[in-house]
Design a protein around this motif. Structure first.
Motif, PDB file in Angstrom:
ATOM      1  N   SER A 147       1.213  -1.104  -0.168  1.00  0.00           N
ATOM      2  CA  SER A 147      -0.066   0.107   0.021  1.00  0.00           C
ATOM      3  C   SER A 147       1.025   1.374  -0.407  1.00  0.00           C
ATOM      4  N   GLN A 148       0.595   2.153  -0.992  1.00  0.00           N
ATOM      5  CA  GLN A 148       1.253   3.703  -0.985  1.00  0.00           C
ATOM      6  C   GLN A 148       0.575   5.268  -1.111  1.00  0.00           C
ATOM      7  N   PRO A 149       1.550   5.998  -0.143  1.00  0.00           N
ATOM      8  CA  PRO A 149       0.571   7.138   0.064  1.00  0.00           C
ATOM      9  C   PRO A 149       0.298   7.643  -1.328  1.00  0.00           C
ATOM     10  N   ILE A 150      -0.813   8.395  -1.713  1.00  0.00           N
ATOM     11  CA  ILE A 150      -0.595   9.589  -2.488  1.00  0.00           C
ATOM     12  C   ILE A 150      -1.640  10.743  -2.170  1.00  0.00           C
ATOM     13  N   TYR A 151      -1.549  11.636  -2.905  1.00  0.00           N
ATOM     14  CA  TYR A 151      -1.876  12.705  -2.637  1.00  0.00           C
ATOM     15  C   TYR A 151      -2.775  13.834  -3.793  1.00  0.00           C
ATOM     16  N   VAL A 152      -4.113  13.914  -3.476  1.00  0.00           N
ATOM     17  CA  VAL A 152      -5.507  14.154  -4.706  1.00  0.00           C
ATOM     18  C   VAL A 152      -5.784  15.639  -4.327  1.00  0.00           C
ATOM     19  N   ASP A 153      -6.186  16.423  -5.213  1.00  0.00           N
ATOM     20  CA  ASP A 153      -6.817  17.447  -5.299  1.00  0.00           C
ATOM     21  C   ASP A 153      -8.116  17.126  -4.576  1.00  0.00           C
ATOM     22  N   ASP A 154      -8.461  18.390  -3.601  1.00  0.00           N
ATOM     23  CA  ASP A 154      -9.965  18.332  -3.308  1.00  0.00           C
ATOM     24  C   ASP A 154     -10.614  19.309  -3.579  1.00  0.00           C
ATOM     25  N   LYS A 155     -11.582  19.936  -3.726  1.00  0.00           N
ATOM     26  CA  LYS A 155     -11.857  21.390  -3.671  1.00  0.00           C
ATOM     27  C   LYS A 155     -12.035  21.695  -2.607  1.00  0.00           C
ATOM     28  N   LYS A 156     -12.914  21.372  -1.368  1.00  0.00           N
ATOM     29  CA  LYS A 156     -12.789  21.303  -0.264  1.00  0.00           C
ATOM     30  C   LYS A 156     -11.425  21.224   0.824  1.00  0.00           C
ATOM     31  N   ILE A 157     -10.886  20.185   0.475  1.00  0.00           N
ATOM     32  CA  ILE A 157     -10.005  20.262   1.691  1.00  0.00           C
ATOM     33  C   ILE A 157      -8.196  20.443   1.771  1.00  0.00           C
ATOM     34  N   GLY A 158      -8.085  21.123  -0.052  1.00  0.00           N
ATOM     35  CA  GLY A 158      -7.194  21.240  -1.019  1.00  0.00           C
ATOM     36  C   GLY A 158      -6.035  19.682  -0.962  1.00  0.00           C
TER      37      GLY A 158
END
Length: 540
Positions: A162-173
């Motif tokens: 399992s590997q963490p990734i980061y995505v853009d979210d309009k509400k929380i960044g």
């Protein structure tokens, strides 16, 4: 005569509202007016909210319902039992299952009457509606999650971490998510297993091949057929293309991704593959699967993955159904002392005669490379076990003496528990009398300086009463366990005696059933058999 249980609850230690004492008295009055009462069982929870079921006396009451310790449950108001409709409905179902009536005084909810039973039915209908609504919400949520193609946690499949990734979210960044990241060495093994299965044609042959070549799981254990099947049926490895899209469409699976997303590069994520019922995990039909394209790359071409599924299905249909032969009396009990594996029957025919013997499963699976214990003659082993059990019925045998001594010890323990209970009940009565006397003094000296000391003394005595009640409850539970152990010994001794007296009249299945009740395990070390009797862990 009915045993009546009364449940009372108050969320705060205050004098406002219906006190625990008042609730109990009102319930007792109702019971004595409407039922022929034998005795009362009281369950009191003070200082606990009705919004959840994690209340000590409530949980004890649920256990007692399952043990059918009373006939009728009474509470003052429905919200004393629960403020949560699901918890309340679960309680009603449990009561119904154990044929226990339920009464709530304020709402006139009484399942011992026709109107009360109708009310219970309406409640169960609403509970079912709520369950179905929750199930629908879960499925909708699964769809939303499936579209993301992310990994939701849990044990990762062989070949991935399992590997963490980061995505853009309009509400929380920035939002943290997880995806499956490949482990190259493990994925190479997965590929090998797929193509080796297609070459060998069966899970049994594939299992033997992994054992012979000392190929192990990521945890260092040997592969068995169940682990191999999990790998070979997991869609996480298949390359998502048009062919696999059509395969799942033909199987009426719920496909959450658009056809264009099956790009011939990525792998698949599947939700709702399993269902848990009564602590058993059952694999759902493919028509209930929710299939989506994942963020990881696929490994096995779709045509090969489908070939593997078809071969597994073909082998399953051809597999012989387990029959009920009249050989192998101790099959379920026998274990290899060398490796701990089960032993199965192998039959051979020579010169118009049939012989059978027991063979270690690991020896068979590994073709002797991991265990090479000597096979056991079946008919001689079965005969030996029966004769040994016959010997136990004699009072001079070590096991008979051991079981009898155990019973004597338990009798002594039971007597000690009775004496302890008698002392505690006497002590409880004395503290109750003392509180009554102090309460009387307090009523006469309310304005006196001594009042606060009397109140303090009452509180101390009340704490003592709570402690004694807890000790009595624990003592009752331990007494129950002691009685159960005594009964078990009586049952074992009776079974052994009955078996010894009637073994020659019993048919094969009856002998097998008796042995399974008397014997825990039988061990074969290549030279001799060791029989472990239930409740007696020494070898015979």
């Amino acid at each position: 005569m009915s045993i009546i249980a009364i449940y009372s609850r108050k969320s705060k230690y205050t004098d406002k509202g219906e006190s625990i004492k008042n609730q109990i008295e009102l319930c007792k009055e109702y019971a004595e007016k409407h039922f022929n009462v034998d005795k009362f069982l009281i369950y009191e929870d003070e200082g606990y909210s009705g919004g959840h079921a994690d209340r000590p006396k409530f949980q004890k009451m649920l256990k007692d319902i399952s043990k059918k310790k009373f006939d009728i449950l009474i509470c003052y108001r429905l919200d004393r039992i629960s403020r949560n409709i699901t918890n309340f409905s679960n309680l009603i179902e449990l009561l119904q299952k154990n044929n226990i009536d339920f009464v709530s005084i304020r709402e006139q909810f009484d399942t011992s009457t026709p109107m009360g039973r109708a009310m219970m039915y309406i409640t169960s209908v609403f509970a079912q509606l709520e369950r179905e609504t929750i199930a629908e919400r879960i499925r909708d949520n699964m769809h939303q999650l499936a579209r993301t193609g992310r990994w939701l946690g849990g044990k990762t499949p062989t070949g991935f971490k399992s590997q963490p990734i980061y995505v853009d979210d309009k509400k929380i960044g920035k939002k943290k998510m997880y995806k499956l990241s490949p482990i190259s060495k493990e994925l190479e093994l997965v590929k090998t297993l797929y193509y080796k299965f297609l070459e060998l044609g069966s899970l049994t042959q594939l299992e033997s091949w992994t054992l012979e070549n000392n190929i192990k799981t990521r945890n260092g254990k040997y592969f068995d057929k169940s682990i191999l099947k999990v790998i070979l049926t997991n869609p996480v490895y298949v390359i998502a293309d048009e062919l696999i899209y059509e395969y799942f469409q033909e199987n009426n699976s719920d496909i959450a991704s658009n056809k264009e997303e099956f790009d011939g590069i990525h792998g698949l994520m599947v939700f709702n593959k399993h269902n848990e019922k009564r602590n058993r995990v059952i694999k759902n039909d493919k028509s209930k699967w929710i299939v989506a394209v994942g963020k990881h790359k696929g490994t096995i071409p779709s045509q090969d993955w489908i070939r593997v599924q078809n071969l597994l299905e073909k082998n399953r249909e051809k597999a012989p159904k387990a029959g009920k032969g009249k050989i192998g009396l101790i099959t379920n009990l026998l274990r290899c002392k060398n490796c701990g594996s089960k032993m199965r029957i192998t039959v051979s025919r020579r010169k118009n005669s049939t012989y059978y013997y027991y063979k270690c499963l690991l020896k068979e699976r590994s073709k002797g490379s991991k265990c090479n214990i000597k096979n056991l003659n079946g008919s001689l082993a079965d005969e030996y076990v029966i004769n040994e059990i016959k010997k136990i019925s004699y009072k001079e045998s070590d096991i008979y003496k051991y079981l009898y001594e155990m019973k004597e010890k338990l009798n002594k323990k039971s007597n000690n528990q009775d004496s302890e209970k008698e002392l505690l009940e006497k002590e409880l009565l004395e503290y109750k009398k003392a509180i009554n006397n102090l309460t009387l003094q307090l009523s006469r000296n309310q304005d006196s300086k001594a009042a606060k000391y009397i109140i303090k003394q009452i509180e101390e005595f009340d704490n003592k009463i709570v402690d004694i009640k807890t000790k009595l409850e624990n003592l009752d539970e331990n007494k129950e366990i002691t009685e159960l152990e005594k009964n078990n010994i009586d049952i074992i001794l009776k079974l052994i005696k009955d078996f010894s007296n009637n073994v020659d009249k019993l048919d094969f299945e009856e002998k097998k059933k008796f042995l399974n009740q008397i014997i825990d395990k039988i061990w074969w070390d290549g030279r001799k058999l060791e029989i472990n009797i239930v409740g007696y862990n020494q070898g015979q």
